[in-house]
Design a protein around this motif. Structure first.
Motif, PDB file in Angstrom:
ATOM      1  N   MET A 177       0.828  -1.205   0.000  1.00  0.00           N
ATOM      2  CA  MET A 177       0.000   0.000   0.000  1.00  0.00           C
ATOM      3  C   MET A 177       0.863   1.256   0.000  1.00  0.00           C
ATOM      4  SD  MET A 177      -2.962  -1.172   2.698  1.00  0.00           S
ATOM      5  CE  MET A 177      -3.713   0.431   2.715  1.00  0.00           C
ATOM      6  N   SER A 178       1.965   1.216   0.739  1.00  0.00           N
ATOM      7  CA  SER A 178       2.855   2.364   0.800  1.00  0.00           C
ATOM      8  C   SER A 178       3.482   2.652  -0.562  1.00  0.00           C
ATOM      9  CB  SER A 178       3.954   2.127   1.837  1.00  0.00           C
ATOM     10  OG  SER A 178       4.836   3.219   1.898  1.00  0.00           O
ATOM     11  N   THR A 179       3.892   1.586  -1.254  1.00  0.00           N
ATOM     12  CA  THR A 179       4.471   1.745  -2.594  1.00  0.00           C
ATOM     13  C   THR A 179       3.439   2.335  -3.549  1.00  0.00           C
ATOM     14  OG1 THR A 179       5.959  -0.132  -2.244  1.00  0.00           O
ATOM     15  CG2 THR A 179       5.559   0.536  -4.514  1.00  0.00           C
ATOM     16  N   HIS A 180       2.212   1.851  -3.439  1.00  0.00           N
ATOM     17  CA  HIS A 180       1.133   2.365  -4.292  1.00  0.00           C
ATOM     18  C   HIS A 180       0.850   3.830  -3.972  1.00  0.00           C
ATOM     19  CE1 HIS A 180      -2.445   2.378  -6.751  1.00  0.00           C
ATOM     20  NE2 HIS A 180      -3.207   2.679  -5.711  1.00  0.00           N
ATOM     21  N   LEU A 181       0.820   4.161  -2.678  1.00  0.00           N
ATOM     22  CA  LEU A 181       0.563   5.538  -2.269  1.00  0.00           C
ATOM     23  C   LEU A 181       1.670   6.467  -2.742  1.00  0.00           C
ATOM     24  CD1 LEU A 181      -1.066   7.617  -0.665  1.00  0.00           C
ATOM     25  CD2 LEU A 181       0.200   6.928   1.378  1.00  0.00           C
ATOM     26  N   GLU A 182       2.908   5.997  -2.651  1.00  0.00           N
ATOM     27  CA  GLU A 182       4.039   6.805  -3.115  1.00  0.00           C
ATOM     28  C   GLU A 182       3.902   7.126  -4.599  1.00  0.00           C
ATOM     29  OE1 GLU A 182       8.945   6.534  -3.376  1.00  0.00           O
ATOM     30  OE2 GLU A 182       7.790   5.026  -2.290  1.00  0.00           O
ATOM     31  N   GLY A 183       3.488   6.124  -5.381  1.00  0.00           N
ATOM     32  CA  GLY A 183       3.277   6.352  -6.805  1.00  0.00           C
ATOM     33  C   GLY A 183       2.170   7.355  -7.066  1.00  0.00           C
ATOM     34  N   LEU A 184       1.087   7.264  -6.289  1.00  0.00           N
ATOM     35  CA  LEU A 184      -0.027   8.200  -6.453  1.00  0.00           C
ATOM     36  C   LEU A 184       0.400   9.623  -6.088  1.00  0.00           C
ATOM     37  CD1 LEU A 184      -3.008   6.145  -4.960  1.00  0.00           C
ATOM     38  CD2 LEU A 184      -2.608   6.692  -7.365  1.00  0.00           C
ATOM     39  N   GLU A 185       1.222   9.756  -5.031  1.00  0.00           N
ATOM     40  CA  GLU A 185       1.689  11.079  -4.620  1.00  0.00           C
ATOM     41  C   GLU A 185       2.559  11.710  -5.705  1.00  0.00           C
ATOM     42  OE1 GLU A 185       3.602  10.303  -0.906  1.00  0.00           O
ATOM     43  OE2 GLU A 185       1.788  10.664   0.264  1.00  0.00           O
ATOM     44  N   LYS A 186       3.431  10.905  -6.302  1.00  0.00           N
ATOM     45  CA  LYS A 186       4.284  11.428  -7.368  1.00  0.00           C
ATOM     46  C   LYS A 186       3.446  11.862  -8.569  1.00  0.00           C
ATOM     47  CE  LYS A 186       8.525   8.890  -6.252  1.00  0.00           C
ATOM     48  NZ  LYS A 186       9.492   7.860  -6.700  1.00  0.00           N
ATOM     49  N   GLU A 187       2.434  11.038  -8.898  1.00  0.00           N
ATOM     50  CA  GLU A 187       1.571  11.381 -10.028  1.00  0.00           C
ATOM     51  C   GLU A 187       0.781  12.648  -9.747  1.00  0.00           C
ATOM     52  OE1 GLU A 187      -1.857   9.267 -12.851  1.00  0.00           O
ATOM     53  OE2 GLU A 187      -1.030   8.202 -11.127  1.00  0.00           O
ATOM     54  N   ARG A 188       0.287  12.766  -8.508  1.00  0.00           N
ATOM     55  CA  ARG A 188      -0.453  13.971  -8.115  1.00  0.00           C
ATOM     56  C   ARG A 188       0.431  15.213  -8.239  1.00  0.00           C
ATOM     57  NH1 ARG A 188      -0.724  14.464  -1.972  1.00  0.00           N
ATOM     58  NH2 ARG A 188       1.459  14.883  -2.492  1.00  0.00           N
ATOM     59  N   ASP A 189       1.649  15.129  -7.711  1.00  0.00           N
ATOM     60  CA  ASP A 189       2.560  16.272  -7.757  1.00  0.00           C
ATOM     61  C   ASP A 189       2.918  16.645  -9.191  1.00  0.00           C
ATOM     62  OD1 ASP A 189       2.487  16.203  -5.034  1.00  0.00           O
ATOM     63  OD2 ASP A 189       4.467  15.314  -4.764  1.00  0.00           O
ATOM     64  N   PHE A 190       3.068  15.617 -10.043  1.00  0.00           N
ATOM     65  CA  PHE A 190       3.415  15.854 -11.445  1.00  0.00           C
ATOM     66  C   PHE A 190       2.318  16.670 -12.138  1.00  0.00           C
ATOM     67  CE2 PHE A 190       2.978  14.429 -15.890  1.00  0.00           C
ATOM     68  CZ  PHE A 190       4.222  14.795 -16.390  1.00  0.00           C
ATOM     69  N   TYR A 191       1.061  16.261 -11.964  1.00  0.00           N
ATOM     70  CA  TYR A 191      -0.027  16.963 -12.641  1.00  0.00           C
ATOM     71  C   TYR A 191      -0.331  18.304 -11.977  1.00  0.00           C
ATOM     72  CZ  TYR A 191      -0.881  12.905 -15.547  1.00  0.00           C
ATOM     73  OH  TYR A 191      -0.734  11.898 -16.452  1.00  0.00           O
ATOM     74  N   PHE A 192      -0.124  18.381 -10.657  1.00  0.00           N
ATOM     75  CA  PHE A 192      -0.321  19.669  -9.981  1.00  0.00           C
ATOM     76  C   PHE A 192       0.653  20.704 -10.534  1.00  0.00           C
ATOM     77  CE2 PHE A 192       0.820  22.814  -6.832  1.00  0.00           C
ATOM     78  CZ  PHE A 192      -0.414  23.258  -6.385  1.00  0.00           C
ATOM     79  N   ALA A 193       1.914  20.295 -10.726  1.00  0.00           N
ATOM     80  CA  ALA A 193       2.929  21.225 -11.239  1.00  0.00           C
ATOM     81  C   ALA A 193       2.542  21.729 -12.628  1.00  0.00           C
ATOM     82  CB  ALA A 193       4.296  20.545 -11.278  1.00  0.00           C
ATOM     83  N   LYS A 194       2.003  20.837 -13.467  1.00  0.00           N
ATOM     84  CA  LYS A 194       1.588  21.255 -14.810  1.00  0.00           C
ATOM     85  C   LYS A 194       0.412  22.237 -14.748  1.00  0.00           C
ATOM     86  CE  LYS A 194       3.194  17.347 -17.566  1.00  0.00           C
ATOM     87  NZ  LYS A 194       4.052  18.214 -18.408  1.00  0.00           N
ATOM     88  N   LEU A 195      -0.563  21.929 -13.894  1.00  0.00           N
ATOM     89  CA  LEU A 195      -1.701  22.832 -13.757  1.00  0.00           C
ATOM     90  C   LEU A 195      -1.264  24.185 -13.204  1.00  0.00           C
ATOM     91  CD1 LEU A 195      -4.426  20.396 -12.394  1.00  0.00           C
ATOM     92  CD2 LEU A 195      -4.475  21.591 -14.580  1.00  0.00           C
ATOM     93  N   ARG A 196      -0.291  24.139 -12.293  1.00  0.00           N
ATOM     94  CA  ARG A 196       0.207  25.379 -11.715  1.00  0.00           C
ATOM     95  C   ARG A 196       0.894  26.235 -12.785  1.00  0.00           C
ATOM     96  NH1 ARG A 196      -0.473  29.504  -8.515  1.00  0.00           N
ATOM     97  NH2 ARG A 196       1.449  30.280  -7.551  1.00  0.00           N
ATOM     98  N   ASP A 197       1.649  25.591 -13.677  1.00  0.00           N
ATOM     99  CA  ASP A 197       2.279  26.317 -14.780  1.00  0.00           C
ATOM    100  C   ASP A 197       1.233  26.996 -15.661  1.00  0.00           C
ATOM    101  OD1 ASP A 197       4.841  25.690 -14.029  1.00  0.00           O
ATOM    102  OD2 ASP A 197       4.976  23.917 -15.305  1.00  0.00           O
ATOM    103  N   ILE A 198       0.167  26.234 -15.961  1.00  0.00           N
ATOM    104  CA  ILE A 198      -0.913  26.789 -16.789  1.00  0.00           C
ATOM    105  C   ILE A 198      -1.576  27.965 -16.084  1.00  0.00           C
ATOM    106  CG2 ILE A 198      -3.175  26.306 -17.804  1.00  0.00           C
ATOM    107  CD1 ILE A 198      -2.194  23.390 -18.208  1.00  0.00           C
ATOM    108  N   GLU A 199      -1.820  27.817 -14.788  1.00  0.00           N
ATOM    109  CA  GLU A 199      -2.458  28.882 -14.015  1.00  0.00           C
ATOM    110  C   GLU A 199      -1.637  30.165 -14.057  1.00  0.00           C
ATOM    111  OE1 GLU A 199      -3.908  29.810  -9.426  1.00  0.00           O
ATOM    112  OE2 GLU A 199      -2.498  28.197  -9.856  1.00  0.00           O
ATOM    113  N   ILE A 200      -0.312  30.027 -13.891  1.00  0.00           N
ATOM    114  CA  ILE A 200       0.554  31.203 -13.880  1.00  0.00           C
ATOM    115  C   ILE A 200       0.563  31.889 -15.238  1.00  0.00           C
ATOM    116  CG2 ILE A 200       2.969  31.942 -13.706  1.00  0.00           C
ATOM    117  CD1 ILE A 200       3.312  29.810 -11.521  1.00  0.00           C
ATOM    118  N   ILE A 201       0.645  31.082 -16.309  1.00  0.00           N
ATOM    119  CA  ILE A 201       0.647  31.649 -17.658  1.00  0.00           C
ATOM    120  C   ILE A 201      -0.661  32.400 -17.927  1.00  0.00           C
ATOM    121  CG2 ILE A 201       0.613  31.075 -20.113  1.00  0.00           C
ATOM    122  CD1 ILE A 201       2.512  28.742 -19.452  1.00  0.00           C
ATOM    123  N   VAL A 202      -1.787  31.765 -17.579  1.00  0.00           N
ATOM    124  CA  VAL A 202      -3.094  32.401 -17.798  1.00  0.00           C
ATOM    125  C   VAL A 202      -3.203  33.688 -16.981  1.00  0.00           C
ATOM    126  CG1 VAL A 202      -5.582  32.149 -17.397  1.00  0.00           C
ATOM    127  CG2 VAL A 202      -4.285  30.262 -18.403  1.00  0.00           C
TER     128      VAL A 202
END
Length: 248
Positions: A177-202
């Motif tokens: 479960m910890s390994t799965h959660l770690e993967g989900l956290e990395k995926e969340r951070d990856f997409y959050f960073a992209k959305l944040r870039d879009i937000e700043i540009i807009v």
């Protein structure tokens, strides 16, 4: 060779009126943002999360720092991926550069760091460890505690063997479960960073258009999507205290 980490921590605490104990704490990005603000007084400190506790929050702070560097044509790469890991050596080297830059460019003007960040809390954790190992450690402890609580159920003779087997099974499940959660956290951070870039540009484009008295319906639609919420979901209050269950 530059100031020692002890000297730098003391300087940061004095300049920003914070209570850091380790140079690693600067990896949250807040201190770097406010050091630049102390020079130019134009960093949007209301958007800087000084008490950030999660890597995606660190990344958001560094996005603000990168924008400030671009605005003032500061030709210095920011090793965000290294700094957000809150390792001593990486943050020591970057803070040594920041101190030299500050010494060269600070004009000696009065600066009120608390007022600039509007009294926002700065209770950065005293020790910042990588999230995944920390969660695995606490998870293992929780599993051991639960397994220990079940020891008497197995009976008098075979209870110990059954308890060990149950403990091993639970620990294996927790690791998975910890390994799965770690993967989900990395995926969340990856997409959050992209959305944040879009937000700043807009946001930057919207501000530029507003300054010229213009408007762009498409950008407004994109912004509306970025800020929209669903029923049962509330946008976290930036000034709200962190979850008390979070430990570092």
């Amino acid at each position: 060779m530059g100031e020692s980490r002890t000297e730098l921590v003391a300087w940061v605490n004095d300049l920003l009126q914070v209570n850091y104990t380790k140079i690693e704490q600067c990896g949250t990005g807040g201190a770097y943002c406010q050091i630049i603000d102390s020079i130019f007084c134009d960093v949007p400190m209301a958007r800087v999360k000084m008490n950030a506790k999660h890597e995606y929050e660190f990344i958001a702070n560094f996005k603000i720092l990168q924008n400030a560097f671009r605005a003032h044509k500061i030709d210095k790469p920011i090793p965000v991926e290294k700094l957000v890991k809150c390792k001593m050596q990486d943050n020591l080297e970057f803070m040594q550069w920041m101190k030299r830059f500050w010494d060269t460019n600070f004009g000696g003007q009065e600066y009120d760091p608390v007022a600039r960040r509007r009294g926002a809390p700065t209770d950065t954790p005293a020790t910042i460890a990588p999230l995944a190992p920390s969660s695995r450690g606490s998870g293992g402890g929780l599993g051991a505690g639960r397994a220990g609580g079940k020891t008497p159920i197995g009976g008098h003779r075979s209870g110990s063997a059954q308890s060990n087997e149950a403990t091993q099974h639970l620990q294996a499940q927790l690791r998975e479960m910890s390994t799965h959660l770690e993967g989900l956290e990395k995926e969340r951070d990856f997409y959050f960073a992209k959305l944040r870039d879009i937000e700043i540009i807009v946001q930057q484009q919207m501000e530029a258009l507003e300054a010229d008295g213009k408007d762009d319906p498409l950008l407004r639609d994109v912004q509306k999507i970025l800020y929209s919420t669903e029923e049962g979901f509330e946008v976290p209050d930036p000034g709200a205290p962190a979850d008390e269950e979070e430990t570092f």
